[in-house]
Write a protein that holds these residues in place. Structure first.
Motif, short mmCIF file in Angstrom:
data_model
loop_
_atom_site.label_atom_id
_atom_site.label_comp_id
_atom_site.label_asym_id
_atom_site.label_seq_id
_atom_site.Cartn_x
_atom_site.Cartn_y
_atom_site.Cartn_z
N LEU A 175 0.94 -0.83 0.42
CA LEU A 175 -0.47 0.26 -0.21
C LEU A 175 1.21 1.20 -0.15
O LEU A 175 0.11 2.51 -0.38
CB LEU A 175 -0.86 -0.33 1.35
CG LEU A 175 -2.29 -1.12 1.05
CD1 LEU A 175 -2.83 -1.16 2.60
CD2 LEU A 175 -2.85 -1.15 -0.25
N GLY A 176 1.85 1.37 0.28
CA GLY A 176 2.64 2.52 0.17
C GLY A 176 2.32 3.64 1.40
O GLY A 176 2.86 4.55 0.90
N TRP A 177 1.97 2.89 2.33
CA TRP A 177 1.20 4.11 3.52
C TRP A 177 2.15 4.84 3.73
O TRP A 177 2.46 5.56 4.54
CB TRP A 177 -0.20 3.73 4.71
CG TRP A 177 -1.28 3.02 3.64
CD1 TRP A 177 -1.38 3.55 1.94
CD2 TRP A 177 -2.89 2.41 4.15
NE1 TRP A 177 -2.65 3.22 1.63
CE2 TRP A 177 -3.23 2.73 2.70
CE3 TRP A 177 -2.52 2.11 5.60
CZ2 TRP A 177 -4.80 2.14 2.93
CZ3 TRP A 177 -4.25 1.70 5.18
CH2 TRP A 177 -5.43 1.26 4.57
N HIS A 178 2.99 4.24 4.83
CA HIS A 178 4.26 4.31 5.17
C HIS A 178 5.59 3.42 5.82
O HIS A 178 5.63 2.53 4.85
CB HIS A 178 3.71 4.84 7.12
CG HIS A 178 3.61 3.59 7.34
ND1 HIS A 178 2.81 2.77 7.89
CD2 HIS A 178 4.58 2.81 8.52
CE1 HIS A 178 2.49 1.69 8.57
NE2 HIS A 178 3.77 1.51 9.18
N HIS A 179 6.83 4.05 6.15
CA HIS A 179 7.99 2.84 6.33
C HIS A 179 7.90 3.02 8.35
O HIS A 179 7.16 4.14 9.01
CB HIS A 179 8.55 4.03 5.38
CG HIS A 179 9.47 3.67 4.27
ND1 HIS A 179 9.23 2.25 3.36
CD2 HIS A 179 8.57 4.55 3.22
CE1 HIS A 179 8.75 2.67 1.52
NE2 HIS A 179 8.61 3.10 2.10
N MET A 180 8.74 2.79 8.03
CA MET A 180 9.00 2.32 9.69
C MET A 180 8.85 3.68 10.47
O MET A 180 8.80 3.48 11.51
CB MET A 180 10.39 1.46 10.25
CG MET A 180 10.08 0.59 11.93
SD MET A 180 8.74 -0.35 12.11
CE MET A 180 8.47 -0.09 13.93
N ASP A 202 11.09 12.20 4.56
CA ASP A 202 11.66 12.19 3.05
C ASP A 202 13.31 11.56 2.91
O ASP A 202 14.11 11.96 1.97
CB ASP A 202 12.76 13.79 2.88
CG ASP A 202 11.31 15.45 2.81
OD1 ASP A 202 10.45 13.95 2.57
OD2 ASP A 202 10.64 15.49 3.62
N ASP A 203 13.67 10.77 3.71
CA ASP A 203 14.96 9.55 3.98
C ASP A 203 14.36 8.53 3.25
O ASP A 203 13.89 8.11 4.05
CB ASP A 203 15.58 9.90 5.07
CG ASP A 203 17.03 9.92 4.77
OD1 ASP A 203 17.30 8.83 3.87
OD2 ASP A 203 18.04 10.24 5.50
N LEU A 204 14.37 7.74 1.95
CA LEU A 204 14.03 7.11 1.46
C LEU A 204 14.74 5.68 2.52
O LEU A 204 14.82 4.28 3.10
CB LEU A 204 13.89 6.77 0.04
CG LEU A 204 13.15 5.13 -0.46
CD1 LEU A 204 12.23 4.96 0.24
CD2 LEU A 204 13.14 5.36 -1.89
N GLY A 207 15.15 1.15 7.88
CA GLY A 207 14.30 0.72 9.07
C GLY A 207 13.82 -0.56 9.38
O GLY A 207 13.19 -1.04 9.69
N ASP A 208 12.68 -0.25 7.89
CA ASP A 208 12.00 -1.27 7.50
C ASP A 208 12.75 -2.56 7.36
O ASP A 208 12.09 -3.61 7.86
CB ASP A 208 11.35 -0.95 5.76
CG ASP A 208 9.87 -0.42 6.17
OD1 ASP A 208 9.68 0.15 6.79
OD2 ASP A 208 9.70 -0.17 4.75
#
Length: 144
Positions: free
Chosen positions: A28-33, A40-42, A48-49
């Protein structure tokens, strides 16, 4: 709680984390960890993920080891514990990461509190369902 109950609970914690990470983070791409802290830091979010998924894997492997050591039990004990563990994951992660620390929300945006509360309600429902399904029933004619 018997060892098999603990085993299925630990297994459910890991599976619940994997479901959250795979469905909500990746599909879904709703959030990352860490998207609440580092929006803004992929690269940081991917690390984290990855660490989160590594923790989930360790929980699943621990659950399997505990289950292997515990001996046979009815399937309802296993699956009830897995559901309850998934629910405990949602409640702990929802309270700590979403509400207390603000590490991320289920879905960032104008209705993020509704999504976070829905995540907690789902967690409570999973715990209740797991406890109901996994309840060990006394044998016929046995005293309570």
């Amino acid at each position: 709680m018997t060892r098999v109950d603990r085993a299925s609970l630990v297994l459910g914690l890991g599976i619940g984390g994997f479901i959250d990470g795979i469905v909500v983070h990746q599909l879904l791409g709703w959030h990352h960890m860490l998207s609440g802290w580092y929006p803004d830091d992929l690269h940081v979010n991917m690390i984290g993920d990855g660490l989160f998924h590594l923790l989930c894997l360790l929980l699943v492997l621990t659950g399997v080891v505990l289950l292997n050591r515990s001996g046979p039990r009815p399937a309802r004990v296993l699956w009830g514990g897995v559901l309850a563990g998934w629910g405990v994951f949602n409640i702990v992660e929802g309270v700590i990461d979403h509400l207390v620390l603000g590490v991320h929300h289920v879905r960032h945006g104008p209705h993020e509190m509704a999504y976070d509360l829905g995540f907690l309600v789902l967690g409570a429902a999973l715990v209740a369902a797991g406890m109901a399904i996994g309840k060990v029933r006394p044998a016929s004619g046995a005293r309570r």
